[in-house]
Design a protein around this motif. Structure first.
Motif, PDB file in Angstrom:
ATOM      1  N   TYR A 197       0.668  -1.255   0.076  1.00 27.08           N
ATOM      2  CA  TYR A 197       0.009   0.451   0.101  1.00 27.08           C
ATOM      3  C   TYR A 197       0.394   1.121   0.516  1.00 27.08           C
ATOM      4  O   TYR A 197       2.140   1.336   0.740  1.00 27.08           O
ATOM      5  N   LEU A 221      -3.408  10.219   8.615  1.00 26.86           N
ATOM      6  CA  LEU A 221      -3.061   9.007   7.483  1.00 26.86           C
ATOM      7  C   LEU A 221      -4.555   9.276   6.226  1.00 26.86           C
ATOM      8  O   LEU A 221      -5.495   8.916   6.905  1.00 26.86           O
ATOM      9  N   TRP A 278      -5.244   6.778   2.828  1.00 27.26           N
ATOM     10  CA  TRP A 278      -5.245   5.530   2.212  1.00 27.26           C
ATOM     11  C   TRP A 278      -5.253   6.507   0.333  1.00 27.26           C
ATOM     12  O   TRP A 278      -5.770   7.181   0.125  1.00 27.26           O
ATOM     13  N   GLY A 330      -3.019  -6.075   9.683  1.00 30.57           N
ATOM     14  CA  GLY A 330      -3.027  -4.699   9.835  1.00 30.57           C
ATOM     15  C   GLY A 330      -2.056  -3.871   8.829  1.00 30.57           C
ATOM     16  O   GLY A 330      -1.416  -5.518   7.859  1.00 30.57           O
ATOM     17  N   PHE A 331      -1.177  -2.688   8.853  1.00 22.74           N
ATOM     18  CA  PHE A 331      -0.288  -2.635   8.072  1.00 22.74           C
ATOM     19  C   PHE A 331       0.651  -2.296   9.254  1.00 22.74           C
ATOM     20  O   PHE A 331       1.086  -1.670   9.665  1.00 22.74           O
ATOM     21  N   ASP A 332       1.818  -3.674   9.801  1.00 21.46           N
ATOM     22  CA  ASP A 332       2.643  -4.064  10.053  1.00 21.46           C
ATOM     23  C   ASP A 332       4.001  -3.606  10.051  1.00 21.46           C
ATOM     24  O   ASP A 332       4.440  -3.454  11.139  1.00 21.46           O
ATOM     25  N   TRP A 380       6.249  -0.365   8.280  1.00 22.87           N
ATOM     26  CA  TRP A 380       6.059   1.071   7.141  1.00 22.87           C
ATOM     27  C   TRP A 380       7.684   1.738   6.940  1.00 22.87           C
ATOM     28  O   TRP A 380       8.344   1.170   7.765  1.00 22.87           O
ATOM     29  N   HIS A 433      -7.718  -1.978  12.823  1.00 23.88           N
ATOM     30  CA  HIS A 433      -6.750  -2.089  12.793  1.00 23.88           C
ATOM     31  C   HIS A 433      -6.830  -0.316  13.340  1.00 23.88           C
ATOM     32  O   HIS A 433      -7.301   0.083  13.593  1.00 23.88           O
ATOM     33  N   TYR A 492      -3.151   2.457  15.369  1.00 27.77           N
ATOM     34  CA  TYR A 492      -1.940   2.827  14.833  1.00 27.77           C
ATOM     35  C   TYR A 492      -1.637   3.872  16.068  1.00 27.77           C
ATOM     36  O   TYR A 492      -2.851   4.655  16.043  1.00 27.77           O
ATOM     37  N   LEU A 517       2.464   0.390  14.379  1.00 28.76           N
ATOM     38  CA  LEU A 517       0.411  -1.296  14.450  1.00 28.76           C
ATOM     39  C   LEU A 517       0.839  -1.321  16.041  1.00 28.76           C
ATOM     40  O   LEU A 517       1.147  -1.564  16.340  1.00 28.76           O
ATOM     41  N   TYR A 564      -4.185  -5.218  15.924  1.00 28.37           N
ATOM     42  CA  TYR A 564      -4.841  -5.780  14.756  1.00 28.37           C
ATOM     43  C   TYR A 564      -5.827  -6.323  14.613  1.00 28.37           C
ATOM     44  O   TYR A 564      -6.241  -7.179  15.881  1.00 28.37           O
ATOM     45  N   TYR A 619      -4.638   6.412  15.417  1.00 30.16           N
ATOM     46  CA  TYR A 619      -5.749   5.855  14.232  1.00 30.16           C
ATOM     47  C   TYR A 619      -6.326   5.056  14.231  1.00 30.16           C
ATOM     48  O   TYR A 619      -5.609   3.990  14.323  1.00 30.16           O
ATOM     49  N   GLN A 624      -7.900   2.135  11.335  1.00 29.84           N
ATOM     50  CA  GLN A 624      -8.362   2.195  10.412  1.00 29.84           C
ATOM     51  C   GLN A 624      -9.395   0.649   9.763  1.00 29.84           C
ATOM     52  O   GLN A 624      -9.006  -0.195  10.336  1.00 29.84           O
ATOM     53  N   TYR A 651     -11.547  -2.166   6.183  1.00 27.44           N
ATOM     54  CA  TYR A 651     -11.009  -1.583   4.737  1.00 27.44           C
ATOM     55  C   TYR A 651     -13.268  -1.307   4.871  1.00 27.44           C
ATOM     56  O   TYR A 651     -14.149  -0.721   5.447  1.00 27.44           O
ATOM     57  N   SER A 667      -8.602   0.971   1.662  1.00 29.31           N
ATOM     58  CA  SER A 667      -8.523   0.872   2.864  1.00 29.31           C
ATOM     59  C   SER A 667      -8.940   2.552   3.705  1.00 29.31           C
ATOM     60  O   SER A 667      -8.947   3.353   2.827  1.00 29.31           O
ATOM     61  N   PHE A 701      -9.117   5.175   6.883  1.00 28.30           N
ATOM     62  CA  PHE A 701      -8.522   5.568   8.299  1.00 28.30           C
ATOM     63  C   PHE A 701      -9.086   7.095   8.809  1.00 28.30           C
ATOM     64  O   PHE A 701     -10.257   8.060   8.079  1.00 28.30           O
ATOM     65  N   GLY A 726      -9.924  10.895  11.085  1.00 31.06           N
ATOM     66  CA  GLY A 726      -9.068  11.172  11.046  1.00 31.06           C
ATOM     67  C   GLY A 726      -8.104  11.819  12.169  1.00 31.06           C
ATOM     68  O   GLY A 726      -6.950  12.200  11.675  1.00 31.06           O
TER      69      GLY A 726
END
Lengths: 116, 111
Positions: A35, A45, A47, A102-104, A106, B36, B38, B48, B51, B89, B91, B93, B100, B102, B104
């Motif tokens: 991603y 953030l 996407w 998740g996004f593990d 970055w 998820h 963050y 992360l 999750y 944050y 997140q 789908y 995806s 997120f 705010g």
């Protein structure tokens, strides 16, 4: 150790183009969806785009559809984001991220500034 | 305007418990998609924290926990520490976006 390292950011004029790269190491790159996520200065953030593990499926946020193209080279363990027709509102730090639930993981991010 | 709604800020004293909510809709959280969470410290990439709604990656303290119900999710932080001061944050789908989304973001201040 899993590493994602972005490059290619910089200052570009409105209407210009840039190609971001994300070099992956420490894991089987071809096995993961990847991603792009961006963060405008002082903002949250967002996407941007995603690509399937084999590159056959791509999706984009409405704000970049038709202007940005995501791709990958699994032989080179590298993810790309071709950005065309750049606008001031595209100014942001761009992160690549690995999807694993998740996004593990970055990257550190690369700053794109669109300004004349 | 984010598809997932979070409070802009929360605060708490050291040792206290705080929660951060994330409200979605029938096209994301309510559709059964995982949430998820963050943590983003100033000047760094997001990390992360939670999750699959409730699971902590290795290395994340058990002071952090996640939950999900209906069209909402929550992040709870117990035993607040100064080092927890960061942006958080959620997140998930979203089927209407085919991608995806997120929240705010919520700025946590440790008083």
């Amino acid at each position: 150790e899993v590493q994602l390292v972005e490059s290619g950011g910089g200052l570009v004029q409105p209407g210009g183009s840039l190609r971001l790269s994300c070099a992956a190491s420490g894991f089987s790159f071809s096995g993961y969806w990847m991603y792009w996520v961006r963060q405008a200065p002082g903002k949250g953030l967002v996407w941007v785009s995603r690509i399937s593990s084999d590159g056959s499926i791509t999706n984009y946020a409405d704000s970049v559809k038709g202007r940005f193209t995501i791709s990958r080279d699994n032989a080179k363990n590298t993810l790309y984001l071709q950005m065309n027709s750049l606008r001031a509102e595209d100014t942001a730090v761009y992160y690549c991220a690995r999807k694993n639930g998740g996004f593990d993981y970055w990257g550190q991010g690369t700053l794109v500034t669109v300004s004349s | 305007q984010s598809v997932l709604t979070q409070p802009p800020s929360v605060s708490g004293a050291p040792g206290q418990r705080v929660t951060i909510s994330c409200t979605g809709s029938s096209s994301n959280i309510g559709a059964g998609y995982d949430v998820h969470w963050y943590q983003q410290l100033p000047g760094t990439a997001p990390k992360l924290l939670i999750y699959g709604n409730t699971n902590r990656p290795s290395g994340v303290p058990d002071r952090f926990s996640g939950s999900k119900s209906g069209t909402s999710a929550s992040l709870a932080i117990t035993g607040l520490q100064a080092e927890d001061e960061a942006d958080y944050y959620c997140q998930s789908y979203d089927s209407s976006l085919s991608g995806s989304t997120f929240g705010g973001g919520t700025k946590l201040t440790v008083l």
